[in-house]
Design a protein around this motif. Structure first.
Motif, PDB file in Angstrom:
ATOM      1  N   UNK A 199       0.803  -1.234  -0.019  1.00 48.00           N
ATOM      2  CA  UNK A 199      -0.239  -0.056   0.079  1.00 48.00           C
ATOM      3  C   UNK A 199       0.503   1.221   0.148  1.00 48.00           C
ATOM      4  N   UNK A 200       1.902   1.307   0.902  1.00 52.56           N
ATOM      5  CA  UNK A 200       2.821   2.546   1.000  1.00 52.56           C
ATOM      6  C   UNK A 200       3.653   2.554  -0.409  1.00 52.56           C
ATOM      7  N   UNK A 201       4.015   1.612  -1.247  1.00 50.73           N
ATOM      8  CA  UNK A 201       4.695   1.409  -2.333  1.00 50.73           C
ATOM      9  C   UNK A 201       3.822   2.168  -3.394  1.00 50.73           C
ATOM     10  N   UNK A 202       2.353   1.947  -3.348  1.00 53.35           N
ATOM     11  CA  UNK A 202       1.692   2.279  -4.434  1.00 53.35           C
ATOM     12  C   UNK A 202       1.014   3.909  -4.260  1.00 53.35           C
ATOM     13  N   UNK A 203       0.681   4.124  -2.947  1.00 49.38           N
ATOM     14  CA  UNK A 203       0.030   5.173  -2.691  1.00 49.38           C
ATOM     15  C   UNK A 203       1.022   6.357  -1.938  1.00 49.38           C
ATOM     16  N   UNK A 204       2.155   5.883  -1.184  1.00 46.30           N
ATOM     17  CA  UNK A 204       3.074   6.921  -0.451  1.00 46.30           C
ATOM     18  C   UNK A 204       2.387   7.800   0.325  1.00 46.30           C
ATOM     19  N   UNK A 205       2.580   9.148   0.033  1.00 49.24           N
ATOM     20  CA  UNK A 205       2.101  10.282   0.952  1.00 49.24           C
ATOM     21  C   UNK A 205       0.543  10.504   0.934  1.00 49.24           C
ATOM     22  N   UNK A 206       0.105   9.759   0.061  1.00 47.98           N
ATOM     23  CA  UNK A 206      -1.450   9.858  -0.201  1.00 47.98           C
ATOM     24  C   UNK A 206      -2.086   9.117   0.925  1.00 47.98           C
ATOM     25  N   UNK A 207      -1.442   8.105   1.468  1.00 49.04           N
ATOM     26  CA  UNK A 207      -2.043   7.437   2.773  1.00 49.04           C
ATOM     27  C   UNK A 207      -1.947   8.294   3.875  1.00 49.04           C
ATOM     28  N   UNK A 208      -3.302   8.992   4.326  1.00 52.96           N
ATOM     29  CA  UNK A 208      -3.274   9.958   5.267  1.00 52.96           C
ATOM     30  C   UNK A 208      -3.925   9.536   6.984  1.00 52.96           C
ATOM     31  N   UNK A 209      -4.705   8.176   6.618  1.00 59.26           N
ATOM     32  CA  UNK A 209      -5.143   7.868   7.837  1.00 59.26           C
ATOM     33  C   UNK A 209      -5.069   6.061   7.718  1.00 59.26           C
ATOM     34  N   UNK A 210      -5.434   5.544   9.083  1.00 60.39           N
ATOM     35  CA  UNK A 210      -5.339   4.264   9.063  1.00 60.39           C
ATOM     36  C   UNK A 210      -6.442   3.952  10.399  1.00 60.39           C
ATOM     37  N   UNK A 211      -7.059   2.591   9.698  1.00 53.02           N
ATOM     38  CA  UNK A 211      -7.718   1.971  10.764  1.00 53.02           C
ATOM     39  C   UNK A 211      -6.758   0.605  11.084  1.00 53.02           C
ATOM     40  N   UNK A 212      -6.070   1.077  12.345  1.00 49.96           N
ATOM     41  CA  UNK A 212      -4.933  -0.023  12.588  1.00 49.96           C
ATOM     42  C   UNK A 212      -5.400  -0.906  13.765  1.00 49.96           C
ATOM     43  N   UNK A 213      -6.028  -2.262  13.205  1.00 48.01           N
ATOM     44  CA  UNK A 213      -6.557  -3.069  14.282  1.00 48.01           C
ATOM     45  C   UNK A 213      -6.059  -4.402  13.680  1.00 48.01           C
ATOM     46  N   UNK A 214      -6.182  -5.417  14.584  1.00 49.47           N
ATOM     47  CA  UNK A 214      -5.849  -6.919  14.815  1.00 49.47           C
ATOM     48  C   UNK A 214      -6.836  -7.589  14.020  1.00 49.47           C
ATOM     49  N   UNK A 215      -6.412  -8.979  13.531  1.00 52.11           N
ATOM     50  CA  UNK A 215      -7.155  -9.669  12.718  1.00 52.11           C
ATOM     51  C   UNK A 215      -6.834 -11.023  12.864  1.00 52.11           C
ATOM     52  N   UNK A 216      -7.523 -12.112  12.585  1.00 50.77           N
ATOM     53  CA  UNK A 216      -7.092 -13.496  12.187  1.00 50.77           C
ATOM     54  C   UNK A 216      -7.076 -14.068  10.879  1.00 50.77           C
ATOM     55  N   UNK A 217      -5.598 -14.538  10.480  1.00 55.03           N
ATOM     56  CA  UNK A 217      -5.521 -14.992   9.346  1.00 55.03           C
ATOM     57  C   UNK A 217      -6.318 -15.992   8.706  1.00 55.03           C
ATOM     58  N   UNK A 218      -6.939 -16.971   9.758  1.00 57.03           N
ATOM     59  CA  UNK A 218      -7.610 -18.130   9.392  1.00 57.03           C
ATOM     60  C   UNK A 218      -9.152 -17.750   9.233  1.00 57.03           C
TER      61      UNK A 218
END
Length: 283
Positions: free
Chosen positions: A197-216
């Protein structure tokens, strides 16, 4: 570079069965100084025509020393999602009200997503969403608000459900007031990495929902840190690498899993998150 811990941002979605005062009181006691304000009753009523008086809410925010850099105008109801096929004027008015509320609360960002359209081969949903987002971006720009667009998961939409489809929608809208946010659950379920995501959008990423998840899990559950198997230390390190300076918002909704005792959930969630931030900063 910003201190990672200062970028941690509370969110009130899992307090929907509690008063706004209880939520703000808890955030203050837990040392949180900024929140993403989820706009929904009972915390702030808003529809396509009106929203409640903001002054008492601003007084509460000031009382507890909490700022609102970001708002989320709820889009979970069918009549209020971006790819609506009918009643589009009402839908636009609803999100325009959200932009007005964001400005009144002192926010500079309102989050958006793609919507989802109908599940039965809705070939026009993508273009309807792009048109709606472009119109809202124009209105946001007039009100000094930036829109931060997240992807949803493949279980929720076929419009913007991974990095490639989100980039396609963002390019289609093509408006400077529409920027990008990363929802780490949607990111993972879409099969992409934060580095992608950072490689694609760089500084255009201005916010995050920074949460945990279960891969399975084949679900979109947004988990408190420690309830899944993601590594916040690793994610924080990537954010540092790309000098991300926005908020790490805690949208730990999980389909009502945390609504019974949200304060206890926040306490352990912030503890885990701060430990990870401290470790990442020390590397």
């Amino acid at each position: 570079m910003k201190d990672l811990q200062s970028q941690i941002c509370g969110m009130n979605m899992h307090y929907a069965r509690y008063s706004l005062k209880t939520f703000l009181e808890a955030q203050n006691e837990l040392g949180i100084r900024q929140i993403e304000f989820w706009i929904g009753a009972p915390h702030l009523y808003l529809d396509s025509r009106v929203f409640e008086e903001i002054t008492p809410i601003k007084f509460l925010l000031q009382q507890y020393g909490i700022s609102v850099p970001v708002v989320t105008t709820s889009s979970s109801a069918w009549q209020y999602q971006y790819a609506m096929g009918t009643h589009r004027s009402e839908c636009y008015s609803y999100f325009a009200q959200g932009i007005r509320a964001a400005k009144a609360l002192g926010a500079s960002i309102m989050t958006v997503n793609s919507g989802w359209g109908c599940g039965d081969a809705d070939s026009e949903a993508f273009s309807r969403s792009a048109e709606m987002l472009h119109a809202l971006a124009r209105f946001a720009e007039q009100n000094d608000i930036r829109l931060a667009m997240e992807s949803l998961t493949p279980f929720e939409t076929q419009i913007a459900y991974d990095l490639a489809s989100t980039k396609r929608l963002w390019d289609q809208v093509n408006h400077p007031a529409l920027e990008i946010m990363v929802d780490t659950v949607a990111m993972a379920k879409g099969g992409d990495t934060l580095e992608d995501w950072f490689s694609t959008f760089g500084e255009h990423i201005i916010h995050m929902h920074f949460i945990d998840w279960m891969d399975v899990e084949d679900t979109a559950r947004h988990l408190a840190w420690g309830d899944g198997n993601a590594s916040p230390e690793q994610l924080f390190s990537i954010c540092q690498k790309y000098q991300y300076s926005g908020a790490f918002s805690q949208e730990i909704s999980a389909g009502g899993l945390y609504s019974h005792d949200p304060i206890a959930v926040d306490r352990r969630n912030y503890s885990r998150l701060r430990a990870a931030a401290s470790l990442a900063e020390g590397q």
